[in-house]
Motif scaffolding. Sequence first.
Motif, short mmCIF file in Angstrom:
data_model
loop_
_atom_site.label_atom_id
_atom_site.label_comp_id
_atom_site.label_asym_id
_atom_site.label_seq_id
_atom_site.Cartn_x
_atom_site.Cartn_y
_atom_site.Cartn_z
N ASP A 143 17.42 -22.87 -25.39
CA ASP A 143 15.97 -21.52 -26.05
C ASP A 143 15.77 -20.91 -24.17
OD1 ASP A 143 15.21 -19.46 -27.01
OD2 ASP A 143 14.49 -20.62 -28.33
N SER A 144 14.59 -19.90 -24.07
CA SER A 144 14.55 -19.47 -23.27
C SER A 144 13.20 -20.19 -22.78
CB SER A 144 14.94 -17.89 -23.22
OG SER A 144 15.66 -17.32 -23.26
N TYR A 145 12.59 -20.65 -21.43
CA TYR A 145 11.59 -21.22 -21.20
C TYR A 145 11.27 -20.15 -20.22
CZ TYR A 145 13.24 -24.98 -24.27
OH TYR A 145 13.51 -25.23 -24.76
N SER A 146 9.59 -19.44 -20.12
CA SER A 146 8.89 -18.25 -19.45
C SER A 146 7.11 -19.04 -19.37
CB SER A 146 9.30 -17.24 -20.38
OG SER A 146 8.30 -16.83 -21.43
N CYS A 147 7.57 -18.66 -17.99
CA CYS A 147 5.80 -19.28 -17.12
C CYS A 147 5.27 -17.77 -17.00
CB CYS A 147 5.94 -19.79 -16.17
SG CYS A 147 6.87 -18.98 -14.75
N ILE A 148 3.85 -18.00 -17.82
CA ILE A 148 3.24 -16.93 -17.77
C ILE A 148 2.38 -16.43 -17.36
CG2 ILE A 148 1.71 -14.49 -19.29
CD1 ILE A 148 4.75 -16.71 -20.35
N PHE A 149 1.92 -16.21 -15.22
CA PHE A 149 0.45 -16.67 -15.02
C PHE A 149 -0.73 -14.81 -15.16
CE2 PHE A 149 4.02 -18.03 -12.37
CZ PHE A 149 2.89 -19.44 -11.98
N GLU A 150 -1.30 -15.65 -16.32
CA GLU A 150 -2.48 -14.26 -16.24
C GLU A 150 -3.44 -13.84 -15.39
OE1 GLU A 150 -4.17 -16.89 -18.98
OE2 GLU A 150 -3.79 -15.74 -20.44
N GLY A 151 -4.07 -12.65 -15.52
CA GLY A 151 -4.55 -11.29 -14.28
C GLY A 151 -4.16 -10.90 -15.17
#
Length: 335
Positions: A143-151
Amino acid sequence: MLANSIYKQDIHKLNIHILKTSLIFGLFHYADADFTTQAATEGPTDWSEENVTVLSYPELISMEATLLLIETSDEVVEKNVTIGNPASIELRCNFSTSRSPQFVYVFWKKGNDRINRTSSVRVFENIVQAYIRLIVTDKVHMDSYSCIFEGIKDRKGIFHFKVPEIYTKEKPLVNYERDSVVLNCNSEKFVPLQWVWYASNGSEKVPIDLTMKNKYEILPSKYNETKLKIKHLQTTDSGPYWCRAIFLLGESEGKQNLRVLTYLVPLKPFLAVTAEVIILVTGIFLYEMYTKRRQLPSESGNDFEQGEQLKSEDHNGVQKNKQRTRYRKSEVSVN
């Protein structure tokens, strides 16, 4: 153009800096350099139920993939990760930021679902590295895996897991009737569990019946390639052919086009030129015949006019002679 160049240079410098720092301080290995932030738990994916442990699958390939995200860039960074066999893969997102690491929050997603586990983070200077290790042993893990940095503005990196591509010849293969042809597909360094060949039946793919030994034959080849020999070609054999590679983690296809010609096809240009020459010669011949026919009546007309003219001149001469004779007789009688 200038901004893109500066951006690429910054990425290159940051990657070098990360590598040097990791080698000097051992930050990729020492636990005292790590801390964790709790991932958000909305709509979580329970990865522990979906995955397996390394011990239950001892022949896992160790892999890693890294992305670099910059706080001042709005670009979503993406990367394709090719996985041909079960693997233990560590995904890393390096985030360049001016914020304090304690105020950087990051979580991971599989597709649109958040992964229900803490996100491990390593910190050195202005780089925050979020990483996660995944055990990939089944199709459901591709699948697709994503990292999200919140700000104020979220920054996102995406890893796309894909099975190996299949490579074939781009140009169509051209052969003639009653000949043979060999179609070839390969998966480079990846070895599939099985190869399957398909032919086109209108709008559908139909598996090729390899029991027809007088028509089809699978030739010996390396494990990462397949060769299909088609014998006694006919024009009906023209069309697309597909080779499908079946891997543990999914399937991948390659396409090859075949064009079968009759032996008359190479002669068509010669026949066309010959026909043009014949037509040209025939046209010239007919034109000459036509012009000759037009010239014949005009020549006969001229001959007729010349004959009439001669007759007229002869008649006039006879009349003049008669007149002279009469004149002389009259002169004699008078005397």
